[in-house]
Design a protein around this motif. Structure first.
Motif: not given
Length: 226
Positions: A43-66
């Protein structure tokens, strides 16, 4: 830290799993108790997976501010291919409950937790000064293992109470292979030496304190749930 929380929760799993109630479990039946704990671990393992923590993947994020006057402050940054795996892989090496001695013995481990960053870079202009930071690489946490015993007392009037908790936490190693450049200076070796040397050495030097903390937390959780 997530592992510490997950482990404490699963130890209290006899009462936490949805298919069982702590007061209805027959503690004289070794199989039922073992199955309840196995369900809690899953149940703990499944909760971690359901929360999107395993795997956790960010393909790309861009930020800009001025600011309206970009010479005072301007930021352009990105992170690419952020990956974390292994947080939900809780392996049961041994799990045994003795109804004769009302004692639970367990040996659990997380074989490998992997963190990696394909690339990250920030270009900052601050009061007309160019300040850049870039990073990439990986960190592997190898074999977090927890071995322990929990002695219970089952009284006709008092019910189930915790008599003793003994925990042995160990960490095999942390390996860091990262590249870090800050304001044109290469801090890769410093970072790798700290994460792959200072951090695991400090953890190992404080095994007694970590085990004591585990024992206090687990005892409190069990007292609240059993």
């Amino acid at each position: 830290m997530k592992f510490f929380i997950a482990f404490a929760v699963l130890i209290a799993g006899i009462s936490a799993v949805p298919h069982h109630d702590a007061h209805s479990i027959d503690f004289s039946d070794e199989r039922v108790v073992a199955e309840a704990i196995e369900e809690a671990i899953e149940g703990v393992s499944q909760s971690i997976r359901d929360a999107g923590l395993d795997p956790f993947h960010i393909k790309r994020e861009d930020f800009s501010y001025a600011l309206p006057v970009p010479e005072l402050f301007k930021l352009d940054a990105y992170i690419d291919e952020v990956l974390s795996t292994g947080l939900s892989n809780i392996k049961i090496n041994r799990l045994y409950y003795s109804s004769l001695f009302t004692r639970l013995q367990f040996d659990l481990e997380m074989p490998l937790i992997h963190f990696s960053l394909g690339g990250a870079k920030s270009d900052v202009v601050l009061f007309n000064h160019d300040l850049g930071v870039s990073a990439s690489g990986s960190v592997d946490v190898e074999r977090i293992r927890v071995v322990g015993e929990i002695d219970l007392y089952i009284g006709i009037i008092t019910g189930v109470t915790v008599q003793k908790v003994d925990i042995s936490f160990t960490l095999n190693d942390i390996k860091s292979d990262a590249n870090l450049v800050i304001f044109g200076e290469d801090y890769s070796d410093d970072f790798n030496n700290y994460v792959g040397g200072v951090v695991p050495d400090t953890i190992k030097a404080h095994y007694n304190e970590i085990n004591e903390l585990f024992e206090i937390v687990i005892t409190d959780i069990l007292k609240e749930n059993l």
